[in-house]
Design a protein around this motif. Structure first.
Motif, mmCIF file in Angstrom:
data_model
loop_
_atom_site.group_PDB
_atom_site.id
_atom_site.type_symbol
_atom_site.label_atom_id
_atom_site.label_comp_id
_atom_site.label_asym_id
_atom_site.label_seq_id
_atom_site.Cartn_x
_atom_site.Cartn_y
_atom_site.Cartn_z
ATOM 1 N N GLU A 41 -27.170 43.710 109.929
ATOM 2 C CA GLU A 41 -26.342 42.415 109.627
ATOM 3 C C GLU A 41 -25.049 42.695 110.326
ATOM 4 O O GLU A 41 -24.449 43.704 110.016
ATOM 5 N N GLY A 42 -24.617 41.886 111.036
ATOM 6 C CA GLY A 42 -23.242 41.831 111.505
ATOM 7 C C GLY A 42 -23.086 42.532 112.861
ATOM 8 O O GLY A 42 -21.846 42.490 113.477
ATOM 9 N N LEU A 43 -24.176 43.093 113.296
ATOM 10 C CA LEU A 43 -24.077 43.655 114.832
ATOM 11 C C LEU A 43 -24.059 42.774 115.844
ATOM 12 O O LEU A 43 -24.663 41.669 115.544
ATOM 13 N N ASN A 44 -23.034 43.177 116.763
ATOM 14 C CA ASN A 44 -23.138 42.037 117.975
ATOM 15 C C ASN A 44 -24.796 41.739 118.621
ATOM 16 O O ASN A 44 -25.560 42.569 118.371
ATOM 17 N N LYS A 45 -25.021 40.535 118.572
ATOM 18 C CA LYS A 45 -26.459 40.157 119.086
ATOM 19 C C LYS A 45 -27.015 40.653 120.381
ATOM 20 O O LYS A 45 -28.393 40.816 120.552
ATOM 21 N N ASN A 46 -26.064 41.317 121.114
ATOM 22 C CA ASN A 46 -26.431 42.002 122.570
ATOM 23 C C ASN A 46 -26.903 43.473 122.325
ATOM 24 O O ASN A 46 -27.398 44.022 123.314
ATOM 25 N N ILE A 47 -26.543 44.132 121.122
ATOM 26 C CA ILE A 47 -26.963 45.315 120.789
ATOM 27 C C ILE A 47 -28.451 45.507 120.513
ATOM 28 O O ILE A 47 -28.896 44.617 119.768
ATOM 29 N N GLU A 48 -29.043 46.444 121.224
ATOM 30 C CA GLU A 48 -30.426 46.739 120.951
ATOM 31 C C GLU A 48 -30.725 47.478 119.427
ATOM 32 O O GLU A 48 -30.128 48.379 119.404
ATOM 33 N N ILE A 49 -31.623 46.982 118.659
ATOM 34 C CA ILE A 49 -31.753 47.549 117.213
ATOM 35 C C ILE A 49 -33.048 48.363 117.403
ATOM 36 O O ILE A 49 -34.156 48.059 117.715
ATOM 37 N N LEU A 50 -32.895 49.653 116.573
ATOM 38 C CA LEU A 50 -33.998 50.605 116.452
ATOM 39 C C LEU A 50 -34.099 50.708 115.225
ATOM 40 O O LEU A 50 -33.195 51.211 114.192
ATOM 41 N N PRO A 51 -35.049 50.220 114.396
ATOM 42 C CA PRO A 51 -35.022 49.855 112.793
ATOM 43 C C PRO A 51 -35.418 51.506 112.379
ATOM 44 O O PRO A 51 -36.022 52.017 113.040
#
Length: 220
Positions: A41-51
């Motif tokens: 939540e709140g992270l820049n949408k262009n950052i790739e997320i590794l759950p």
């Protein structure tokens, strides 16, 4: 360039991740930036997320071992702690000719080796690391086979790497990063609380870290 950070729990808000991404973008508009996190939540949408799950209680820095999972990255990837600040192009941490079977880490050049081993039980600092597709297999296997013993024996990753895997790491050269609290290189440059125009400032264990970082963020 490819880079990654880890955000688990409540200690760091999304602004720490977004600010590092902004700093990386200022040097490489095509940077691919990953965040390993339990809350995107709140992270820049262009950052790739590794759950990732929050599984290490009050020693959340151990979550960084998940970065060593084989196959996670397909090329050299720069790891940065969230309390780092990038002054100059960090591509210097990803040299073209390296031993790809070894993990790149910082050395605590701001202390003598003797002082470092007395204070921190090691000369390794994992605030900045260079990870690639093959240099972490032995580290991952050790964690998976011996995690209970490792967790009880070592407070963090730094002494674990120093005591069990020193032959599996290489140190970045001095002058690429510095400690805001302790300086750059012992004995010639150990002035505390001083900014330097070197690629990366490491702010671990700084009591007014948030204030210092906020000033740096405003200046970028």
């Amino acid at each position: 360039m490819q880079a990654v950070s880890v955000k688990v729990g409540e200690r760091y808000g999304p602004e720490y991740v977004n600010q590092l991404y902004k700093q990386l973008l200022s040097f490489d508009k095509n940077v691919v930036y990953y965040c390993m996190t339990d809350n995107a939540e709140g992270l820049n949408k262009n950052i790739e997320i590794l759950p990732i799950k929050d599984e290490f209680g009050d020693r959340k820095w151990w979550t960084k071992i998940e970065l060593f999972k084989p196959g996670l990255f397909d090329k050299a990837t720069l790891y940065l702690d969230l309390d780092c600040f990038i002054h100059l192009d960090p591509v210097v941490f990803v040299p073209e000719k390296i031993d790809r079977d070894k993990l790149g880490v910082l050395k605590t050049y701001w202390f003598s080796d003797d002082i470092a081993t007395k204070i921190h039980q090691c000369t390794v600092n994992t605030s900045i690391m260079m990870i690639n597709e093959s240099n972490c297999e032995l580290l991952w296997k050790d964690c998976k086979d011996n995690m209970e013993k490792i967790y009880k024996s070592f407070y963090g990753l730094d002494p674990w790497l120093y005591r069990r895997h020193l032959e599996n790491v290489f140190f970045f050269q001095p002058g690429l990063a510095y400690s805001y609290k302790h300086g750059c290189v012992f004995p010639g440059d150990t002035v505390s609380n001083k900014l330097r125009m070197l690629p990366v400032c490491v702010l671990d264990d700084v009591h007014d870290r948030d204030e210092v970082l906020n000033e740096l963020w405003q200046s970028k």
